[in-house]
Write a protein that holds these residues in place. Structure first.
Motif, PDB file in Angstrom:
ATOM      1  N   ALA A  97       0.798  -1.219   0.000  1.00 15.30           N
ATOM      2  CA  ALA A  97       0.000   0.000   0.000  1.00 15.30           C
ATOM      3  C   ALA A  97       0.834   1.275   0.000  1.00 15.30           C
ATOM      4  N   GLN A  98       1.879   1.275   0.797  1.00 14.91           N
ATOM      5  CA  GLN A  98       2.585   2.547   0.967  1.00 14.91           C
ATOM      6  C   GLN A  98       3.336   2.996  -0.293  1.00 14.91           C
ATOM      7  N   ASP A  99       3.496   2.079  -1.246  1.00 10.81           N
ATOM      8  CA  ASP A  99       4.219   2.441  -2.458  1.00 10.81           C
ATOM      9  C   ASP A  99       3.381   3.243  -3.442  1.00 10.81           C
ATOM     10  N   GLN A 100       2.050   3.112  -3.309  1.00  7.60           N
ATOM     11  CA  GLN A 100       1.201   3.710  -4.338  1.00  7.60           C
ATOM     12  C   GLN A 100       0.646   5.053  -3.912  1.00  7.60           C
ATOM     13  N   PRO A 101       0.583   6.005  -4.853  1.00  8.23           N
ATOM     14  CA  PRO A 101       0.079   7.336  -4.534  1.00  8.23           C
ATOM     15  C   PRO A 101      -1.446   7.338  -4.407  1.00  8.23           C
ATOM     16  N   THR A 102      -1.965   8.431  -3.881  1.00 11.71           N
ATOM     17  CA  THR A 102      -3.421   8.597  -3.804  1.00 11.71           C
ATOM     18  C   THR A 102      -3.949   8.931  -5.194  1.00 11.71           C
ATOM     19  N   VAL A 103      -5.026   8.262  -5.570  1.00  9.00           N
ATOM     20  CA  VAL A 103      -5.605   8.554  -6.878  1.00  9.00           C
ATOM     21  C   VAL A 103      -6.937   9.268  -6.685  1.00  9.00           C
ATOM     22  N   ARG A 104      -7.080  10.378  -7.387  1.00  9.04           N
ATOM     23  CA  ARG A 104      -8.330  11.145  -7.300  1.00  9.04           C
ATOM     24  C   ARG A 104      -9.187  10.807  -8.522  1.00  9.04           C
ATOM     25  N   ILE A 105     -10.324  10.200  -8.260  1.00  5.26           N
ATOM     26  CA  ILE A 105     -11.186   9.740  -9.346  1.00  5.26           C
ATOM     27  C   ILE A 105     -12.414  10.635  -9.460  1.00  5.26           C
ATOM     28  N   GLY A 106     -12.697  11.093 -10.678  1.00  8.02           N
ATOM     29  CA  GLY A 106     -13.858  11.958 -10.892  1.00  8.02           C
ATOM     30  C   GLY A 106     -14.789  11.347 -11.918  1.00  8.02           C
ATOM     31  N   SER A 107     -16.036  11.809 -11.935  1.00  8.40           N
ATOM     32  CA  SER A 107     -16.979  11.297 -12.929  1.00  8.40           C
ATOM     33  C   SER A 107     -18.004  12.352 -13.278  1.00  8.40           C
ATOM     34  N   GLU A 146      -4.788   4.560  -2.262  1.00 11.70           N
ATOM     35  CA  GLU A 146      -5.728   5.411  -1.541  1.00 11.70           C
ATOM     36  C   GLU A 146      -6.562   6.092  -2.621  1.00 11.70           C
ATOM     37  N   VAL A 147      -7.876   6.106  -2.434  1.00 10.22           N
ATOM     38  CA  VAL A 147      -8.731   6.726  -3.447  1.00 10.22           C
ATOM     39  C   VAL A 147      -9.490   7.905  -2.875  1.00 10.22           C
ATOM     40  N   GLU A 148      -9.436   9.012  -3.605  1.00 10.71           N
ATOM     41  CA  GLU A 148     -10.251  10.176  -3.257  1.00 10.71           C
ATOM     42  C   GLU A 148     -11.338  10.275  -4.311  1.00 10.71           C
ATOM     43  N   ARG A 149     -12.585  10.171  -3.898  1.00  6.17           N
ATOM     44  CA  ARG A 149     -13.682  10.195  -4.876  1.00  6.17           C
ATOM     45  C   ARG A 149     -14.215  11.600  -5.082  1.00  6.17           C
ATOM     46  N   GLN A 150     -14.296  12.014  -6.334  1.00  3.83           N
ATOM     47  CA  GLN A 150     -14.962  13.274  -6.665  1.00  3.83           C
ATOM     48  C   GLN A 150     -15.987  12.960  -7.741  1.00  3.83           C
ATOM     49  N   LEU A 151     -16.925  12.080  -7.360  1.00  2.00           N
ATOM     50  CA  LEU A 151     -17.911  11.614  -8.332  1.00  2.00           C
ATOM     51  C   LEU A 151     -19.008  12.657  -8.523  1.00  2.00           C
ATOM     52  N   GLY A 152     -19.576  12.646  -9.718  1.00  2.00           N
ATOM     53  CA  GLY A 152     -20.693  13.553  -9.969  1.00  2.00           C
ATOM     54  C   GLY A 152     -20.297  15.001 -10.134  1.00  2.00           C
ATOM     55  N   ILE A 153     -19.176  15.245 -10.810  1.00  2.00           N
ATOM     56  CA  ILE A 153     -18.708  16.620 -11.004  1.00  2.00           C
ATOM     57  C   ILE A 153     -19.699  17.425 -11.841  1.00  2.00           C
ATOM     58  N   GLY A 154     -20.300  16.789 -12.842  1.00  2.00           N
ATOM     59  CA  GLY A 154     -21.229  17.517 -13.703  1.00  2.00           C
ATOM     60  C   GLY A 154     -21.137  17.001 -15.120  1.00  2.00           C
ATOM     61  N   ALA A 155     -21.314  17.853 -16.072  1.00  2.00           N
ATOM     62  CA  ALA A 155     -21.256  17.440 -17.462  1.00  2.00           C
ATOM     63  C   ALA A 155     -19.809  17.479 -17.965  1.00  2.00           C
TER      64      ALA A 155
END
Lengths: 319, 244
Positions: A31-41, A64-73
């Motif tokens: 786990a510690q080797d991988q960066p945080t990924v920010r996922i959007g939709s 590590e995942v940071e969710r930014q789902l539902g951004i818009g169009a």
């Protein structure tokens, strides 16, 4: 509730481990080797569902995942992606490509074609991103696709005798259109209707509603609009016996889904793009048109949570 | 900033159905209609509670529940109902899409502040005054309209002020459901990534809200009975003098 969720999460964890193990071999890292990924939709359920699948699969593989789902169009989401606010996002390769190339002032971009073949569109989208200077990689496309569709009720189709969008153009002043707000600036929406089919813009009667959503479908069902711009995988279409008007001029491209990932993020990943592909490609391969429709029913009709549906689908890939 | 200027100076922003004048009228129409309808419901109930002191719990609960209901969820819940009722009641289904759900959600939003202002305003009137009025032989109706209402008027206008401000600000989300009004610029501006249009909409809503507030606070002061105003000023002066 809480237990079932945990169960689903656990199952998806196992599943993703299995997928990664089978497909990638070297994809399992600590786990510690991988960066945080920010996922959007995008805002509607299908885009969120794909993003959630990516998120759970990556989490199961130590990200590590940071969710930014539902951004818009798309215009809003693409800007978030280009400016580096998100690293990874599901994209419809046809519309995503069209966004960059159709009507572009850049000659090199304008020369890239949007086609009726998903894989060609993926390759072309990668080319367009490169030309536009967006440092990003388009991963493998889903087996299935979801295209934009002009949909009418069966009674409308019969009364007006329409079965294609060309037919619709002849009676455009007699119907109320339901289109998404961004249609105005979308070459594959307004461009297709106005330049392709010669429907005067804006249509005489027009209601602006969120794309591929329950509001648009509800408005069509309730006779408030006569033509709805929907997604072809939306379960309500078959449920209500609605008619998908034939896109006889082929204005709508093949719309398979693919994850696109920022290159600056990939540089920080142990194993690079291959490691991410090893996790996400098996998902894309398993997502057929039937799967998109079926999972859509569970979310949009049965009101199951996107988390659970994504988790259970990932778990099902294991077996 | 440049895009904002462009939005306001573009002649297209000022004409036709999508122009600012029409959007402003749409916005004000739904706001005023909603506040008027809410008043028709909340004022009689509020006066009754305030004057008699009965049903207080009911009033408080209506107000609290009303405040806790999110307007957008309300609109989405009302949408299928209003569309479904169209053929039954015979109205244009487009009303059920772009007007009724938004209008009703706004009515529900406007009821709590008006209701609270109505009963609190009446209740806060000095009991000695109502008692002596009663002693002078005034009927209950005369006490309400001649004594309690004039004295409660500033509080009442305060309630309208809150209701109208909330409605003006919240009616913008009606644009999600094909609604008109100034919210269109915000929703469309986000969807089209047109910052000029987006911030233009934000500025317009803010100006409308602040303008309405200034107007109503002026009205509130004007409607305060002279005697009360003098008494309040004296009190403020005394408080000011007493402070070190």
């Amino acid at each position: 509730m809480r237990n079932s969720r945990r169960l689903a999460l656990g199952a998806s964890l196992l599943a993703s481990l299995a997928i990664a193990g089978v497909a990638g071999g070297g994809a399992l890292v600590s786990a510690q080797d991988q960066p945080t990924v920010r996922i959007g939709s995008d805002g509607f359920y299908e885009s969120q569902l794909m993003a959630e699948m990516y998120a759970q699969a990556l989490e199961a593989n130590g990200f590590e995942v940071e969710r930014q789902l539902g951004i818009g169009a798309r215009p809003a989401r693409v800007e978030a992606f280009e400016s580096g606010q998100i690293d990874l996002t599901p994209e419809y390769v046809g519309s995503g490509l069209g966004f960059y190339v159709v009507g572009s002032e850049d000659e090199e971009l304008a020369a890239i074609e949007v086609s009726g073949d998903g894989e060609t569109n993926r390759v072309n989208l990668q080319a367009a991103l490169d030309v536009a200077g967006v440092g990003a990689t388009v991963l493998a496309i889903t087996a299935g696709e979801d295209t934009n569709a002009a949909v009418v009720r069966a009674d409308t189709a019969e009364e007006l005798g329409v079965s294609s969008i060309s037919d619709l153009a002849g009676v455009a002043d007699q119907v109320t259109f339901g289109l998404p707000p961004e249609c105005e600036v979308n070459a594959l929406c307004r461009g297709a209707l106005e330049d392709g089919y010669g429907i005067a813009w804006p249509p005489a009667q027009l209601e602006l509603l969120p794309p591929c959503g329950a509001e648009m479908a509800g408005a069509l069902e309730g006779n408030a609009i006569d033509v709805a711009w929907l997604c072809s995988t939306q379960p309500v279409i078959a449920q209500n016996g609605w008619v998908v008007l034939e896109d006889d001029l082929d204005t709508q491209p093949a719309e398979n889904l693919a994850p696109i990932v920022r290159n600056d993020f990939l540089e920080g990943v142990d194993g690079g793009a291959d490691a991410i592909a090893a996790i996400l490609d098996p998902i894309s391969a398993a997502v057929t048109t039937d799967v998109l429709t079926e999972l859509g029913v569970r979310i949009a009709v049965d009101q199951e949570s996107i988390d659970d549906v994504a988790g259970e689908f990932l778990a099902s890939l294991e077996s | 900033m440049e895009q904002l200027l462009e939005f306001f100076t573009d002649p297209a922003s000022w004409s036709g159905d999508t122009g600012i004048p029409n959007r402003l009228i749409e916005h004000l129409a739904i706001a005023f209609l909603a506040v008027l309808t809410a008043s028709a419901i909340a004022l009689p109930l509020g006066f009754y509670i305030g004057h008699t002191g009965r049903l207080q719990m009911l009033g408080i609960n209506i107000a609290n529940i009303g405040r806790a209901v999110p307007s957008y969820a309300m609109m989405v819940m009302l949408l299928p109902v209003m569309l479904g009722l169209a053929p039954v009641l015979g109205y244009d289904p487009r009303l059920g899409l772009r007007f009724l759900p938004i209008f009703l959600a706004m009515v529900l939003l406007a009821i709590p502040p008006i209701l609270v202002a109505a009963y609190a305003g009446i209740q806060e009137v000095d009991r000695d005054l109502t008692e002596s009025s009663r002693g002078m032989g005034l009927t209950e109706r005369q006490i309400l309209t001649g004594v309690e209402l004039p004295l409660a008027l500033p509080v009442l206008v305060g309630g309208f002020r809150v209701a109208l401000l909330q409605v003006i600000a919240t009616a913008t989300i009606g644009a999600y459901l094909a609604g008109g009004g100034l919210g269109r610029y915000i929703i469309d501006g986000i969807a089209r990534r047109d910052d000029g249009m987006l911030y233009g909409g934000v500025v317009l809503v803010a100006v409308l809200a602040i303008g309405t507030d200034v107007l109503l606070s002026w009205l509130q002061r004007r409607l305060t009975p002279r005697g009360v105003r003098i008494a309040t000023e004296l009190e403020t002066e005394r408080a000011g003098a007493a402070a070190p």
